[in-house]
Design a protein around this motif. Structure first.
Motif, PDB file in Angstrom:
ATOM      1  N   MET A  28       0.853  -1.170   0.000  1.00 34.61           N
ATOM      2  CA  MET A  28       0.000   0.000   0.000  1.00 34.61           C
ATOM      3  C   MET A  28       0.889   1.219   0.000  1.00 34.61           C
ATOM      4  O   MET A  28       2.051   1.180   0.380  1.00 34.61           O
ATOM      5  CB  MET A  28      -0.870   0.017   1.264  1.00 34.61           C
ATOM      6  N   ALA A  29       0.348   2.340  -0.456  1.00 30.94           N
ATOM      7  CA  ALA A  29       1.137   3.567  -0.557  1.00 30.94           C
ATOM      8  C   ALA A  29       1.659   3.969   0.806  1.00 30.94           C
ATOM      9  O   ALA A  29       1.039   3.728   1.839  1.00 30.94           O
ATOM     10  CB  ALA A  29       0.286   4.695  -1.132  1.00 30.94           C
ATOM     11  N   GLN A  42      -6.750  11.916  -4.896  1.00 33.01           N
ATOM     12  CA  GLN A  42      -5.589  11.055  -5.099  1.00 33.01           C
ATOM     13  C   GLN A  42      -5.616  10.478  -6.517  1.00 33.01           C
ATOM     14  O   GLN A  42      -6.681  10.313  -7.110  1.00 33.01           O
ATOM     15  CB  GLN A  42      -5.608   9.893  -4.099  1.00 33.01           C
ATOM     16  N   SER A  44      -3.804   7.042  -8.537  1.00 42.64           N
ATOM     17  CA  SER A  44      -3.137   5.780  -8.227  1.00 42.64           C
ATOM     18  C   SER A  44      -2.316   5.294  -9.404  1.00 42.64           C
ATOM     19  O   SER A  44      -2.736   5.401 -10.563  1.00 42.64           O
ATOM     20  CB  SER A  44      -4.173   4.711  -7.848  1.00 42.64           C
ATOM     21  N   LYS A  46      -0.633   1.705  -9.941  1.00 41.77           N
ATOM     22  CA  LYS A  46      -0.571   0.379  -9.324  1.00 41.77           C
ATOM     23  C   LYS A  46      -0.958   0.516  -7.847  1.00 41.77           C
ATOM     24  O   LYS A  46      -2.008   1.050  -7.554  1.00 41.77           O
ATOM     25  CB  LYS A  46       0.792  -0.258  -9.541  1.00 41.77           C
ATOM     26  N   SER A  47      -0.117   0.101  -6.923  1.00 41.44           N
ATOM     27  CA  SER A  47      -0.477   0.158  -5.505  1.00 41.44           C
ATOM     28  C   SER A  47      -0.100   1.488  -4.856  1.00 41.44           C
ATOM     29  O   SER A  47      -0.351   1.688  -3.668  1.00 41.44           O
ATOM     30  CB  SER A  47       0.213  -0.976  -4.746  1.00 41.44           C
ATOM     31  N   ALA A  48       0.511   2.398  -5.589  1.00 41.37           N
ATOM     32  CA  ALA A  48       0.946   3.686  -5.035  1.00 41.37           C
ATOM     33  C   ALA A  48      -0.101   4.755  -5.298  1.00 41.37           C
ATOM     34  O   ALA A  48      -0.619   4.868  -6.410  1.00 41.37           O
ATOM     35  CB  ALA A  48       2.276   4.099  -5.651  1.00 41.37           C
ATOM     36  N   SER A  49      -0.416   5.551  -4.278  1.00 41.54           N
ATOM     37  CA  SER A  49      -1.345   6.663  -4.409  1.00 41.54           C
ATOM     38  C   SER A  49      -0.607   7.969  -4.161  1.00 41.54           C
ATOM     39  O   SER A  49       0.228   8.055  -3.248  1.00 41.54           O
ATOM     40  CB  SER A  49      -2.512   6.524  -3.430  1.00 41.54           C
ATOM     41  N   HIS A 102       7.969   6.357  -5.553  1.00 45.33           N
ATOM     42  CA  HIS A 102       7.491   5.296  -4.666  1.00 45.33           C
ATOM     43  C   HIS A 102       8.061   3.974  -5.171  1.00 45.33           C
ATOM     44  O   HIS A 102       7.758   3.554  -6.293  1.00 45.33           O
ATOM     45  CB  HIS A 102       5.961   5.266  -4.694  1.00 45.33           C
TER      46      HIS A 102
END
Length: 203
Positions: A28-29, A42, A44, A46-49, A102
């Motif tokens: 998760m971010a 926000q 996104s 992939k899994s980064a926000s 990230h």
């Protein structure tokens, strides 16, 4: 902070990078940067926000965001911001700006340092590199290793270049030439990856 590229680095580094990336763990971010207020909006990757706005005494607005892919692996996601009131991308200028990366896999500090030195040396050339070598060396000496979910940020606030890890400042420099050289790694005319650069610049 940059990722290793086959055109710039020997096979042994390539194999080391592949070994690291195969251990990829999506997370998760990371939490918002310390002492900064982020917008509720926000985006996104992939899994980064990433927040579309960041306020740490100055408001930064997102210009673009994207995914850096190394061979077939997703290495890291990034977002590029500029101070409110500067909507046109200006990554090599006096404009206050911020790049946030990230990471999706572990990278050692020594790899960050050696890759940054090699990349900047290649980009600025043999004539100009000596003028920024000392402040660049001081910056890369402050690098820390990352694990999946960690974030590096690079900020030029108009007077100083600040390198931070998960919101905690690691290094500060008032060398504008160094700031431009660092942002150029991802956002210059000859970046690590043109598609990633164009995504960050909102093209």
């Amino acid at each position: 902070m940059p990722s290793r590229q086959p055109r710039q680095h020997p096979l042994v580094r390539l194999l080391a990078a592949v070994s690291l990336i195969t251990c990829l763990t999506l997370t998760m971010a990371a939490p918002p940067e310390a002492n900064a207020q982020t917008s509720t909006q926000q985006v996104s990757v992939k899994s980064a926000s990433f927040a579309t706005q960041i306020d740490d005494g100055r408001r930064y607005e997102m210009i673009g965001h994207g995914l850096f892919t190394y061979l077939v692996w997703d290495a890291y996601a990034g977002a590029y911001y500029q101070a409110a009131g500067y909507p046109r991308p200006a990554p090599e200028s006096d404009v206050p700006r911020r790049l946030v990366l990230h990471y999706f896999h572990a990278i050692e500090a020594d790899d960050f340092a050696s890759t940054t030195l090699d990349t900047v040396r290649e980009q600025v050339g043999a004539v100009d590199f000596p003028s920024i070598r000392r402040p660049l060396t001081a910056l890369v000496d402050s690098y820390r290793s990352v694990t999946p979910g960690d974030r590096y940020s690079l900020t030029w606030d108009g007077e100083s270049l600040i390198l931070a890890l998960n919101g905690a400042p690691l290094h500060r420099s008032n060398d504008k030439a160094l700031a431009n050289a660092m942002f150029a790694i991802w956002l210059g005319e000859d970046p690590l990856d043109r598609d990633f650069r164009d995504a960050l610049l909102g093209r």
